[in-house]
Write an enzyme that holds these catalytic residues in place. Sequence first.
Site, PDB file in Angstrom:
ATOM      1  NE  ARG A  57      41.283 -80.672  43.980  1.00 16.36           N
ATOM      2  CZ  ARG A  57      41.351 -79.938  45.091  1.00 16.36           C
ATOM      3  NH1 ARG A  57      42.166 -80.279  46.074  1.00 16.36           N
ATOM      4  NH2 ARG A  57      40.620 -78.853  45.220  1.00 16.36           N
ATOM      5  CE1 TYR A 110      56.915 -97.094  32.795  1.00 24.64           C
ATOM      6  CE2 TYR A 110      56.865 -94.999  33.947  1.00 24.64           C
ATOM      7  CZ  TYR A 110      56.424 -95.814  32.930  1.00 24.64           C
ATOM      8  OH  TYR A 110      55.483 -95.358  32.062  1.00 24.64           O
ATOM      9  CG  ASP A 180      56.775 -99.454  40.516  1.00 25.33           C
ATOM     10  OD1 ASP A 180      55.925-100.349  40.319  1.00 25.33           O
ATOM     11  OD2 ASP A 180      56.941 -98.485  39.751  1.00 25.33           O
ATOM     12  CE  LYS A 205      51.940 -99.391  32.619  1.00 25.97           C
ATOM     13  NZ  LYS A 205      53.162 -99.109  33.365  1.00 25.97           N
TER      14      LYS A 205
END
Length: 388
Positions: A57, A110, A180, A205
Site C-alpha cells: 500500500r 467526467y 485531467d 484508458k
Amino acid sequence: MTEQPHSPATRAITAGRATSGNSLAPVLWASSTWESEGLDDAHRRATAVRHGDFYSRYANPTVGEFEHAVAELEGADAALAFASGMGAIAATVLALCSSGSHIVAQHQLYAGTLAFLQGPCSRLGIDVTFVDVATPGSFADAVVPGRTMLVLAESPSNPRLELVDLEELGAIKGPLTMVDSTFATPLGQQPLAFGVDISLHSATKGIAGHNDATLGVISGEAELLDEIWAYAVLHGATPSPFDALNALRGIRTLGVRTRQQNDAARSIAVMLADHPAVRAVHYPGLSEHPQHDIATKQLLQYGSVLSFELADRDAAASFLDRIVVARCATSLGGPETLICHPATSTHASLTAEECRRAGVTDGLLRVSVGLEETMDLIADLEQALPES
Ligand SMILES: *Cc1c(COP(=O)(O)O)cnc(C)c1O
C-alpha cells in the site's frame, strides 16, 4: 556521437525499466509485504517516504516502474499511481483540501469527477465553483485568494472535447492547478510544460490501452507528490501490480496506437461533418472546432475521441442498434472502437440542467476510435447513420 533526445514514442519503449535488470519485460512483484532485517531496518522502511520494499500500500516496485514510465513521458519529476482515475482524483483532492477550502472546476467534466465534487466534497465542507471553459479567464476569475486550494480542469473534456487554455491555467498563481489529461494521453499533451502543477490520467484508458487494467496516475514535482502520497497511503486507492504490469506493456505501443487512432479519428470526424444526418461534430482536429486555435497551440495529437450529434435519442438508439464493427460500450483508448450515448450511460446520474451545462444532449454520441482498419470503421458508421 552526440546523444539526440529521442521522440516520445521511442522513449515509451524503454521507459520504466530501471530495476528490471536485463529483462526486457517488466518484472511482476506480486508481494504485498517485504521482510525486514532487524528493528532498525524495519523502522527505516516504515518511516521512509515511498519506500519500495516495505508494504505494497506504501509502494510496490512494479507500480514504481509504471510511475517512472509515466513521469518520463509527461516530462515530470515524479508520478504517483492509484487504483483508478477516480482514486487519483479523490485522493488528490482530499490530500490538498480541508473543510472550508475552495476549488475551481469546470461544468464540463467526467461525470464521476462532477459527482465527487458535488457529493462528498460538498458534504465535507469543500466549496466548488464551476466555470464555463469557453469563457476566457473564467478559471482565474473564480479563484478566491487565500481560500482556493485547487483549480481542476479537464482537457479535452468529456464528452464534447472542449479545451481549457493550458497556458492561461498554468499562469494562475496561488492555488495548485491540475489537468485531467486522460483524453490526450501523455503523447498528445504535456500540461506540465505549460506551468500546470499536476497532470492526471485515468490510465485505464489510452495509457494501458487494452481495456485490461484499472489505474490512475498523477505527475508533477516530487515534493508535492510525496505530500499527496502521505494521504494516499491512508486513502488506500492502491494500484494493483498486475494492472501496473499491463499498463507498462500498453505504454510500449502507445506511439503506434495513438498515431493510428488519431488518423482514424480525424477521417471519421471529416466523414461525419459531411453527413446530412449529423447535426454537429466535436473534434479539436477539425478547423471548424470553436477552439481549434487552442488545439493547435497545445495538443501534439488531436486525440482518439470525438463526439457527434444526431437528431434525438431515437436516432442515437437506432444508430447503436446498427453498428457492427464498433461496439456500444463506455470507456476509451482501447483497441475496440466504442460508442456510448452519454445521456443514458456516463452521464445518467446528472439532472437535466446538469446535462445541459455539460453539453450532453439526447442525440449526442461519443466515439472512442480503436485500432480497426479506418475504412472498415467508416463503412460501419456510414451504414448505421440515418438516411438523411
Ligand atoms: C475514465 C475517466 C476518469 C475516471 O477513471 P477511472 O479509471 O474509471 O476511475 C476520469 N477522467 C476521465 C476524463 C476519464 O475518461
